[in-house]
Design an enzyme around this catalytic site. Structure first.
Site, PDB file in Angstrom:
ATOM      1  N   ASP A 196       0.859  -1.174   0.000  1.00 46.51           N
ATOM      2  CA  ASP A 196       0.000   0.000   0.000  1.00 46.51           C
ATOM      3  C   ASP A 196       0.903   1.235   0.000  1.00 46.51           C
ATOM      4  O   ASP A 196       1.991   1.199   0.579  1.00 46.51           O
ATOM      5  CB  ASP A 196      -0.832   0.004   1.295  1.00 46.51           C
ATOM      6  CG  ASP A 196      -1.941   1.034   1.276  1.00 46.51           C
ATOM      7  OD1 ASP A 196      -3.086   0.639   1.095  1.00 46.51           O
ATOM      8  OD2 ASP A 196      -1.634   2.242   1.470  1.00 46.51           O
ATOM      9  N   PRO A 262     -15.320   1.549   0.887  1.00 50.24           N
ATOM     10  CA  PRO A 262     -13.961   1.883   0.474  1.00 50.24           C
ATOM     11  C   PRO A 262     -13.941   3.286  -0.130  1.00 50.24           C
ATOM     12  O   PRO A 262     -15.003   3.847  -0.426  1.00 50.24           O
ATOM     13  CB  PRO A 262     -13.679   0.835  -0.609  1.00 50.24           C
ATOM     14  CG  PRO A 262     -15.025   0.562  -1.216  1.00 50.24           C
ATOM     15  CD  PRO A 262     -16.046   0.743  -0.097  1.00 50.24           C
ATOM     16  N   SER A 263     -12.762   3.825  -0.333  1.00 52.11           N
ATOM     17  CA  SER A 263     -12.676   5.077  -1.099  1.00 52.11           C
ATOM     18  C   SER A 263     -12.679   4.774  -2.592  1.00 52.11           C
ATOM     19  O   SER A 263     -13.157   5.573  -3.388  1.00 52.11           O
ATOM     20  CB  SER A 263     -11.377   5.821  -0.774  1.00 52.11           C
ATOM     21  OG  SER A 263     -11.340   6.200   0.572  1.00 52.11           O
ATOM     22  N   TYR A 264     -12.111   3.609  -2.930  1.00 50.17           N
ATOM     23  CA  TYR A 264     -11.935   3.250  -4.340  1.00 50.17           C
ATOM     24  C   TYR A 264     -12.770   2.003  -4.622  1.00 50.17           C
ATOM     25  O   TYR A 264     -12.521   0.944  -4.032  1.00 50.17           O
ATOM     26  CB  TYR A 264     -10.456   3.006  -4.646  1.00 50.17           C
ATOM     27  CG  TYR A 264      -9.611   4.206  -4.274  1.00 50.17           C
ATOM     28  CD1 TYR A 264      -9.529   5.300  -5.129  1.00 50.17           C
ATOM     29  CD2 TYR A 264      -8.950   4.264  -3.051  1.00 50.17           C
ATOM     30  CE1 TYR A 264      -8.793   6.421  -4.780  1.00 50.17           C
ATOM     31  CE2 TYR A 264      -8.212   5.382  -2.690  1.00 50.17           C
ATOM     32  CZ  TYR A 264      -8.140   6.451  -3.561  1.00 50.17           C
ATOM     33  OH  TYR A 264      -7.423   7.561  -3.208  1.00 50.17           O
ATOM     34  N   HIS A 268     -10.702  -4.747  -3.363  1.00 55.28           N
ATOM     35  CA  HIS A 268      -9.340  -4.956  -2.863  1.00 55.28           C
ATOM     36  C   HIS A 268      -9.404  -5.331  -1.389  1.00 55.28           C
ATOM     37  O   HIS A 268     -10.366  -5.013  -0.702  1.00 55.28           O
ATOM     38  CB  HIS A 268      -8.484  -3.691  -3.079  1.00 55.28           C
ATOM     39  CG  HIS A 268      -9.060  -2.463  -2.458  1.00 55.28           C
ATOM     40  ND1 HIS A 268     -10.008  -1.668  -3.083  1.00 55.28           N
ATOM     41  CD2 HIS A 268      -8.860  -1.898  -1.241  1.00 55.28           C
ATOM     42  CE1 HIS A 268     -10.348  -0.679  -2.289  1.00 55.28           C
ATOM     43  NE2 HIS A 268      -9.662  -0.791  -1.151  1.00 55.28           N
ATOM     44  N   VAL A 269      -8.351  -6.021  -0.950  1.00 54.91           N
ATOM     45  CA  VAL A 269      -8.305  -6.492   0.436  1.00 54.91           C
ATOM     46  C   VAL A 269      -7.064  -5.908   1.104  1.00 54.91           C
ATOM     47  O   VAL A 269      -5.987  -5.851   0.487  1.00 54.91           O
ATOM     48  CB  VAL A 269      -8.244  -8.046   0.474  1.00 54.91           C
ATOM     49  CG1 VAL A 269      -8.172  -8.547   1.919  1.00 54.91           C
ATOM     50  CG2 VAL A 269      -9.447  -8.651  -0.254  1.00 54.91           C
ATOM     51  N   HIS A 270      -7.232  -5.446   2.352  1.00 57.35           N
ATOM     52  CA  HIS A 270      -6.127  -4.843   3.095  1.00 57.35           C
ATOM     53  C   HIS A 270      -5.443  -5.914   3.950  1.00 57.35           C
ATOM     54  O   HIS A 270      -6.129  -6.681   4.639  1.00 57.35           O
ATOM     55  CB  HIS A 270      -6.641  -3.741   4.029  1.00 57.35           C
ATOM     56  CG  HIS A 270      -7.369  -2.643   3.313  1.00 57.35           C
ATOM     57  ND1 HIS A 270      -6.883  -1.364   3.204  1.00 57.35           N
ATOM     58  CD2 HIS A 270      -8.553  -2.632   2.643  1.00 57.35           C
ATOM     59  CE1 HIS A 270      -7.737  -0.614   2.522  1.00 57.35           C
ATOM     60  NE2 HIS A 270      -8.766  -1.366   2.173  1.00 57.35           N
TER      61      HIS A 270
HETATM   62  P1  M7G Z   1      -9.838   2.069   0.389  1.00 55.37           P
HETATM   63  O1  M7G Z   1     -10.500   1.247   1.418  1.00 55.37           O
HETATM   64  O2  M7G Z   1     -10.492   2.116  -0.968  1.00 55.37           O
HETATM   65  O3  M7G Z   1      -9.692   3.574   0.828  1.00 55.37           O
HETATM   66  O4  M7G Z   1      -8.369   1.521   0.263  1.00 55.37           O
HETATM   67  P2  M7G Z   1      -8.911   4.337   1.964  1.00 55.37           P
HETATM   68  O5  M7G Z   1      -7.784   5.060   1.255  1.00 55.37           O
HETATM   69  O6  M7G Z   1      -9.928   5.343   2.452  1.00 55.37           O
HETATM   70  O7  M7G Z   1      -8.474   3.359   2.992  1.00 55.37           O
HETATM   71  C1  M7G Z   1      -7.514   1.871  -0.781  1.00 55.37           C
HETATM   72  C2  M7G Z   1      -6.097   1.589  -0.328  1.00 55.37           C
HETATM   73  O8  M7G Z   1      -5.236   1.797  -1.432  1.00 55.37           O
HETATM   74  C3  M7G Z   1      -5.645   2.535   0.774  1.00 55.37           C
HETATM   75  O9  M7G Z   1      -5.079   1.803   1.842  1.00 55.37           O
HETATM   76  C4  M7G Z   1      -4.643   3.464   0.081  1.00 55.37           C
HETATM   77  O10 M7G Z   1      -3.593   3.881   0.933  1.00 55.37           O
HETATM   78  C5  M7G Z   1      -4.136   2.599  -1.047  1.00 55.37           C
HETATM   79  N1  M7G Z   1      -3.736   3.364  -2.237  1.00 55.37           N
HETATM   80  C6  M7G Z   1      -4.368   4.450  -2.737  1.00 55.37           C
HETATM   81  N2  M7G Z   1      -3.720   4.854  -3.865  1.00 55.37           N
HETATM   82  C7  M7G Z   1      -4.151   5.980  -4.689  1.00 55.37           C
HETATM   83  C8  M7G Z   1      -2.667   4.008  -4.076  1.00 55.37           C
HETATM   84  C9  M7G Z   1      -1.662   3.938  -5.085  1.00 55.37           C
HETATM   85  O11 M7G Z   1      -1.575   4.718  -6.041  1.00 55.37           O
HETATM   86  N3  M7G Z   1      -0.770   2.906  -4.959  1.00 55.37           N
HETATM   87  C10 M7G Z   1      -0.823   2.012  -3.907  1.00 55.37           C
HETATM   88  N4  M7G Z   1       0.100   1.059  -3.863  1.00 55.37           N
HETATM   89  N5  M7G Z   1      -1.758   2.092  -2.941  1.00 55.37           N
HETATM   90  C11 M7G Z   1      -2.682   3.080  -3.027  1.00 55.37           C
END
Ligand code: M7G
Length: 328
Positions: A196, A262-264, A268-270
């Site tokens: 991440d 999620p934001s995106y 995806h899994v954390h």
């Molecule tokens: P989320 O749950 O969609 O949103 O997780 P959040 O950011 O509110 O937790 C998306 C995850 O992708 C997050 O942990 C971000 O830190 C990570 N992330 C976001 N971007 C834009 C990138 C990126 O460009 N590259 C990588 N490797 N991780 C990213």
């Protein structure tokens, strides 16, 4: 730290991986393609508009400003002190006495530049949604029924959610390809596992990886049914194996979860180290993958039918929609 050292003795590759210097700053403002370059002084042109949030405890600051006339957000964060840097810190630093009293004394220690790095993340051009995401503001817990999802949330996220171009760049090997730790290329069950961007990979204490599915049509937890069990089990199993192999971290040391919301909106899994309080790992947002799998085994439509709870920030447009619909 003990984990890192043990792994390093066994595996020189791990040393390379963890000591990789994250001096890279994304230069999307310049080339718009997510490419990166080392040792850039890109931030010298950054003009601060406002501090969105900061934390003395977390040692970070989120700043909104302008870069080459574009809206930008810069996140600066002091990185943890690593055990393997101690010898250099003790021998190569200068000390300035601040106070001495009996057996107590405090100093200002000037470490050599390579031990004094700040992790910098740049979002440019940043949308208003990015600025809101990083701004400290009050949150409200939303209660989203299955009907609310169809009538309020889905229409909103279809129009207003963050771009997932960065996700497609990873899947298509147009960005971060050298950072991929493991990949299962199967179009249905496969995924890419990589750090991440919140993790600088220098210590395991704050390990943070994400597994991104090759399938593009699952937006979030809400879309999951028992049909996705093979995909979820595949991610769970293979990512855990890859993490044990690469970092000597067993599954019992991992917190594996999905965010809702999620934001995106691309599934995806954390994967974070147990004990590391990663942003968004609280019960109001994180759903353990193991629980998700069990819930879908018990009821194929669990996430399509259940009421889900999640926090929204005060000026999130979706919160306004819930209010307008009389749901808050
Ligand atoms: P989320 O749950 O969609 O949103 O997780 P959040 O950011 O509110 O937790 C998306 C995850 O992708 C997050 O942990 C971000 O830190 C990570 N992330 C976001 N971007 C834009 C990138 C990126 O460009 N590259 C990588 N490797 N991780 C990213």
């Amino acid at each position: 730290m003990a984990d890192v050292s043990a792994k390093r003795q066994r595996d020189p590759e791990a040393t390379k991986e963890l000591s990789h210097q994250t001096k890279t700053v994304k230069t999307d403002c310049e080339n718009g393609r997510g490419e990166s370059e080392n040792e850039t002084n890109l931030l010298s042109g950054f003009q601060t508009t406002i501090v969105l949030s900061d934390s003395a405890r977390e040692k970070n600051i989120f700043v909104h400003g302008k870069l080459a006339d574009q809206n930008a957000v810069v996140i600066l964060e002091k990185t943890p002190i690593r055990e393997d840097a101690l010898a250099d810190i003790f021998t190569a630093s200068t000390l300035k006495l601040e106070m001495r009293n009996d057996i107590y004394s405090t100093y200002r220690l000037q470490a050599p530049p390579h031990l004094n790095e700040i992790k910098a993340t740049l979002v440019c051009p940043a949308t208003e949604k990015h600025v809101n995401k990083y701004q400290r503001q009050e949150s409200f817990l939303v209660e989203e029924t299955a009907e609310d999802y169809q009538s309020i949330t889905l229409p909103y996220i279809q129009k207003q959610s963050f771009s997932v171009q960065w996700v497609y760049n990873i899947l298509d090997k147009k960005a971060e390809s050298e950072r991929i730790m493991f990949e299962d290329p199967d179009p249905e069950l496969g995924f890419v596992l990589l750090p991440d961007f919140k993790w600088d990979q220098k210590q395991l204490d704050d390990l943070y990886l994400i597994a991104i599915t090759h399938q593009k049509n699952v937006k979030s937890l809400r879309d999951l049914t028992s049909e996705h069990l093979p995909l979820l089990q595949n991610i769970f199993q293979k990512a855990k194996e890859a993490i044990v192999k690469h970092y000597s971290l067993p599954a019992s040391k991992l917190r594996v979860y999905l965010h809702y919301q999620p934001s995106y909106f691309h599934l995806h899994v954390h994967f974070t180290k147990l004990g590391y309080e990663a942003p968004g790992c609280g019960v109001e947002r994180a759903h353990l993958l193991a629980d998700v799998i069990q819930n879908l085994q018990a009821d194929p439509n669990h996430y399509k039918t259940r009421t889900l709870y999640f926090p929204l920030r005060a000026d999130d447009g979706l919160l306004t929609r819930f209010k307008e619909a009389g749901r808050l």
